[in-house]
Motif scaffolding. Structure first.
Motif, PDB file in Angstrom:
ATOM      1  N   ALA A  22       1.710  12.265  -9.816  1.00 31.20           N
ATOM      2  CA  ALA A  22       1.052  13.572  -9.681  1.00 31.20           C
ATOM      3  C   ALA A  22       2.059  14.704  -9.754  1.00 31.20           C
ATOM      4  O   ALA A  22       1.821  15.742 -10.387  1.00 31.20           O
ATOM      5  CB  ALA A  22       0.277  13.624  -8.373  1.00 31.20           C
ATOM      6  N   ALA A  23       3.240  14.520  -9.106  1.00 29.75           N
ATOM      7  CA  ALA A  23       4.264  15.560  -9.149  1.00 29.75           C
ATOM      8  C   ALA A  23       4.817  15.732 -10.553  1.00 29.75           C
ATOM      9  O   ALA A  23       5.099  16.844 -11.013  1.00 29.75           O
ATOM     10  CB  ALA A  23       5.389  15.209  -8.184  1.00 29.75           C
ATOM     11  N   LYS A  24       4.964  14.644 -11.292  1.00 26.80           N
ATOM     12  CA  LYS A  24       5.472  14.719 -12.659  1.00 26.80           C
ATOM     13  C   LYS A  24       4.480  15.413 -13.570  1.00 26.80           C
ATOM     14  O   LYS A  24       4.846  16.203 -14.442  1.00 26.80           O
ATOM     15  CB  LYS A  24       5.771  13.309 -13.160  1.00 26.80           C
ATOM     16  N   ALA A  25       3.191  15.123 -13.374  1.00 29.68           N
ATOM     17  CA  ALA A  25       2.174  15.767 -14.200  1.00 29.68           C
ATOM     18  C   ALA A  25       2.055  17.246 -13.882  1.00 29.68           C
ATOM     19  O   ALA A  25       1.817  18.070 -14.764  1.00 29.68           O
ATOM     20  CB  ALA A  25       0.829  15.069 -13.997  1.00 29.68           C
ATOM     21  N   ALA A  26       2.244  17.627 -12.611  1.00 30.95           N
ATOM     22  CA  ALA A  26       2.146  19.038 -12.236  1.00 30.95           C
ATOM     23  C   ALA A  26       3.331  19.830 -12.743  1.00 30.95           C
ATOM     24  O   ALA A  26       3.232  21.034 -12.993  1.00 30.95           O
ATOM     25  CB  ALA A  26       2.041  19.166 -10.721  1.00 30.95           C
ATOM     26  N   GLY A  27       4.495  19.206 -12.916  1.00 31.87           N
ATOM     27  CA  GLY A  27       5.682  19.914 -13.375  1.00 31.87           C
ATOM     28  C   GLY A  27       5.657  20.231 -14.853  1.00 31.87           C
ATOM     29  O   GLY A  27       6.457  21.042 -15.325  1.00 31.87           O
ATOM     30  N   LYS A  28       4.758  19.633 -15.675  1.00 35.54           N
ATOM     31  CA  LYS A  28       4.675  19.886 -17.108  1.00 35.54           C
ATOM     32  C   LYS A  28       3.773  21.064 -17.385  1.00 35.54           C
ATOM     33  O   LYS A  28       2.746  21.238 -16.752  1.00 35.54           O
ATOM     34  CB  LYS A  28       4.128  18.656 -17.840  1.00 35.54           C
ATOM     35  N   THR A  29       4.168  21.894 -18.389  1.00 32.03           N
ATOM     36  CA  THR A  29       3.338  23.003 -18.829  1.00 32.03           C
ATOM     37  C   THR A  29       2.371  22.493 -19.882  1.00 32.03           C
ATOM     38  O   THR A  29       2.769  21.748 -20.779  1.00 32.03           O
ATOM     39  CB  THR A  29       4.214  24.119 -19.416  1.00 32.03           C
ATOM     40  N   PRO A  30       1.110  22.907 -19.854  1.00 29.39           N
ATOM     41  CA  PRO A  30       0.148  22.364 -20.807  1.00 29.39           C
ATOM     42  C   PRO A  30       0.520  22.631 -22.254  1.00 29.39           C
ATOM     43  O   PRO A  30       0.340  21.799 -23.116  1.00 29.39           O
ATOM     44  CB  PRO A  30      -1.159  23.057 -20.425  1.00 29.39           C
TER      45      PRO A  30
ATOM     46  N   ALA B 137       0.834  -1.209   0.000  1.00 26.53           N
ATOM     47  CA  ALA B 137       0.000   0.000   0.000  1.00 26.53           C
ATOM     48  C   ALA B 137       0.863   1.251   0.000  1.00 26.53           C
ATOM     49  O   ALA B 137       0.564   2.235  -0.695  1.00 26.53           O
ATOM     50  CB  ALA B 137      -0.921  -0.012   1.213  1.00 26.53           C
ATOM     51  N   GLU B 138       1.968   1.224   0.762  1.00 23.71           N
ATOM     52  CA  GLU B 138       2.845   2.387   0.799  1.00 23.71           C
ATOM     53  C   GLU B 138       3.552   2.593  -0.537  1.00 23.71           C
ATOM     54  O   GLU B 138       3.720   3.724  -0.992  1.00 23.71           O
ATOM     55  CB  GLU B 138       3.867   2.220   1.926  1.00 23.71           C
ATOM     56  N   ARG B 139       3.983   1.514  -1.176  1.00 26.73           N
ATOM     57  CA  ARG B 139       4.636   1.660  -2.476  1.00 26.73           C
ATOM     58  C   ARG B 139       3.668   2.190  -3.526  1.00 26.73           C
ATOM     59  O   ARG B 139       4.024   3.001  -4.377  1.00 26.73           O
ATOM     60  CB  ARG B 139       5.207   0.306  -2.919  1.00 26.73           C
ATOM     61  N   ARG B 140       2.410   1.735  -3.459  1.00 28.39           N
ATOM     62  CA  ARG B 140       1.410   2.226  -4.404  1.00 28.39           C
ATOM     63  C   ARG B 140       1.150   3.716  -4.188  1.00 28.39           C
ATOM     64  O   ARG B 140       1.008   4.486  -5.144  1.00 28.39           O
ATOM     65  CB  ARG B 140       0.125   1.424  -4.244  1.00 28.39           C
ATOM     66  N   GLU B 141       1.084   4.124  -2.912  1.00 34.96           N
ATOM     67  CA  GLU B 141       0.863   5.545  -2.611  1.00 34.96           C
ATOM     68  C   GLU B 141       2.030   6.393  -3.082  1.00 34.96           C
ATOM     69  O   GLU B 141       1.849   7.499  -3.621  1.00 34.96           O
ATOM     70  CB  GLU B 141       0.660   5.720  -1.100  1.00 34.96           C
ATOM     71  N   LEU B 142       3.258   5.875  -2.942  1.00 36.88           N
ATOM     72  CA  LEU B 142       4.434   6.608  -3.392  1.00 36.88           C
ATOM     73  C   LEU B 142       4.417   6.777  -4.913  1.00 36.88           C
ATOM     74  O   LEU B 142       4.737   7.857  -5.441  1.00 36.88           O
ATOM     75  CB  LEU B 142       5.694   5.868  -2.946  1.00 36.88           C
ATOM     76  N   GLN B 143       4.050   5.747  -5.634  1.00 40.56           N
ATOM     77  CA  GLN B 143       3.999   5.838  -7.093  1.00 40.56           C
ATOM     78  C   GLN B 143       2.952   6.846  -7.551  1.00 40.56           C
ATOM     79  O   GLN B 143       3.172   7.595  -8.508  1.00 40.56           O
ATOM     80  CB  GLN B 143       3.705   4.458  -7.679  1.00 40.56           C
ATOM     81  N   GLU B 144       1.814   6.891  -6.853  1.00 41.49           N
ATOM     82  CA  GLU B 144       0.777   7.854  -7.227  1.00 41.49           C
ATOM     83  C   GLU B 144       1.246   9.284  -6.987  1.00 41.49           C
ATOM     84  O   GLU B 144       0.972  10.180  -7.793  1.00 41.49           O
ATOM     85  CB  GLU B 144      -0.497   7.563  -6.445  1.00 41.49           C
ATOM     86  N   ARG B 145       1.968   9.530  -5.874  1.00 40.19           N
ATOM     87  CA  ARG B 145       2.476  10.879  -5.607  1.00 40.19           C
ATOM     88  C   ARG B 145       3.511  11.291  -6.650  1.00 40.19           C
ATOM     89  O   ARG B 145       3.544  12.434  -7.093  1.00 40.19           O
ATOM     90  CB  ARG B 145       3.096  10.937  -4.199  1.00 40.19           C
ATOM     91  N   GLN B 146       4.367  10.344  -7.056  1.00 37.82           N
ATOM     92  CA  GLN B 146       5.365  10.669  -8.072  1.00 37.82           C
ATOM     93  C   GLN B 146       4.712  10.988  -9.416  1.00 37.82           C
ATOM     94  O   GLN B 146       5.148  11.892 -10.129  1.00 37.82           O
ATOM     95  CB  GLN B 146       6.349   9.507  -8.217  1.00 37.82           C
TER      96      GLN B 146
END
Length: 443
Positions: free
Chosen positions: A44-52, A33-42
């Motif tokens: 989300a952070a990668k998607a937020a760092g991209k400009t549309p 569960a912790e590894r899955r949560e870590l992958q989801e946060r990564q």
């Protein structure tokens, strides 16, 4: 010595790392569960760092030209075909021509129509080939004599070209003539042996002889071959086989053989009283001609078809038949149905005699009649029967799913043959290969 200054250690989570959160554990120590949560946060952070509006790095990188793609032209995709396209195309395709004979019988020599003429063919050969293809000339002796007489005409009309000799160029001139005859109907053993002897005589022709004298010598050698190997041989066979017929005998013969016909007529001329049973079969029904000749001579005859032989075989004293050829192992190659008659005769202990000239002997060996055979004409299957319906309604040749095959020959094993009567004597079938004259081993 003073200790080295301590360097500030930066938090791996970055300068904006929240110190209130507990430190990250190693992935090996995390639960699923912790590894899955870590992958989801990564993610989300990668998607937020991209400009549309900004393209990705992979899109910004220039594409390398693909040489294979540029070299090969683009193939347009095939348009989808409707379901009924195949059916409509098959319906418009012309139906294959109706070929006579099944595939397993395709190697049999079938009756052919001579539509094309290849080479310079003599009119005598054209006429003879037409008679062969229409089965107007049948029988091994008749075909051989007709072929040799046609070759005599060809030789007499032949003119040697300049700067060559008759012994060399005549063979080249005869080759297309022979090929045309073979195209009309497969060559018989008798024709092959006669043509082989003719080629040998041509090769012995002297180049010093005048052309007309050389042609006369060749025609004389052809006449000698017919006289010695056919006519005189039949006379000797006639004398030898007549002794096997006695008063009161019932002689069974199958189909028609010219030498058997001479034997029966000679025995009747000597005053012997006997009767003849002529068995016959379709499609040629050659026994009818033999029946008419014997009846006119005053011989008591009976006529029946091959399936009825079993009903009268017990009344027969001797079976005498002819042969198309005899192979080196003693097997008799003759008209289809001969093997059945021989089997019945052996079953009832009746002598089965074959009359055959030595020029019909073949050095080859054949174990069955399927390896090599010939297809006869379709014939008329309804001639002697009363018809309750119109003949056109009963014809079988026009049926779409019916093939009518008439093999002309079959093979009789030597174990079913009592004796073979030749011009060199009466011999068992197994001794055929011991005759040097038959195998052309002359000294």
């Amino acid at each position: 010595m003073a200790p080295p200054p301590s360097l500030p250690v930066q938090n791996p989570s970055g300068p904006h790392h929240d110190s209130s959160r507990p430190p990250l554990k190693a992935q090996k120590e995390m639960t699923k569960a912790e590894r899955r949560e870590l992958q989801e946060r990564q993610r989300a952070a990668k998607a937020a760092g991209k400009t549309p509006g900004q393209p990705s790095a992979s899109a910004q990188a220039p594409k390398k030209p693909n040489k294979n793609a540029e070299a090969s032209p683009k193939i347009p995709s095939a348009a989808p075909k409707p379901k009924d396209a195949g059916r409509s195309m098959a319906a418009h395709e012309p139906a294959p021509s109706h070929q006579r004979g099944l595939r397993i019988f395709s190697h049999f020599g079938a009756q052919k129509r001579l539509s094309t003429i290849k080479g310079d063919i003599h009119p005598a050969i054209l006429r003879l080939a037409l008679q062969f293809s229409e089965f107007k000339i049948t029988g091994a002796n008749a075909r051989c004599i007709a072929t040799l007489n046609a070759f005599k005409t060809v030789i007499q009309d032949y003119v040697t070209p300049p700067n060559t000799t008759l012994s060399r160029h005549l063979m080249t001139h005869l080759s297309p003539q022979i090929s045309h005859l073979v195209a009309a109907r497969p060559m018989s053993v008798t024709m092959g042996n006669a043509i082989r002897q003719l080629k040998f005589d041509i090769s012995k022709s002297s180049i010093d002889l005048p052309e007309q004298d050389a042609k006369n010598e060749l025609c004389k050698s052809i006449d000698d071959y017919i006289r010695d190997r056919i006519t005189a041989a039949d006379g000797i066979i006639e004398e030898s086989c007549c002794k096997k017929i006695k008063d009161g005998d019932v002689v069974l013969t199958y189909s028609r053989s010219s030498v058997v016909e001479k034997v029966l007529l000679a025995a009747h001329a000597e005053g012997r009283r006997f009767s003849v049973v002529v068995a016959d079969s379709r499609p040629l029904l050659e026994g009818k001609r033999l029946l008419s000749v014997l009846s006119r001579a005053g011989i008591q005859c009976s006529y029946l078809l091959l399936p009825s032989v079993g009903s009268i075989i017990t009344e027969v004293s001797t079976v005498i038949v002819g042969a198309h050829s005899i192979h080196g192992n003693g097997a008799v190659y003759s008209r289809a149905g001969t093997a059945l008659v021989a089997m019945m005769a052996k079953q009832h202990s009746i002598p089965f005699i074959v009359c055959c000239e030595t020029y019909k002997f073949s050095a080859g060996v054949q174990l069955d009649s399927f390896t090599k055979n010939e297809l006869g004409p379709l014939g008329d299957t309804l001639t002697p029967y009363p018809l309750a319906k119109p003949r056109e309604a009963l014809l079988l040749a026009n049926e779409a799913h019916l093939e009518i095959l008439n093999p002309l020959y079959d093979l009789t094993p030597p174990t079913s043959i009592t004796a073979v009567v030749t011009e060199v004597g009466i011999i068992p079938a197994t001794s055929v290969s011991a005759i040097p004259l038959a195998l052309y081993r002359l000294p």
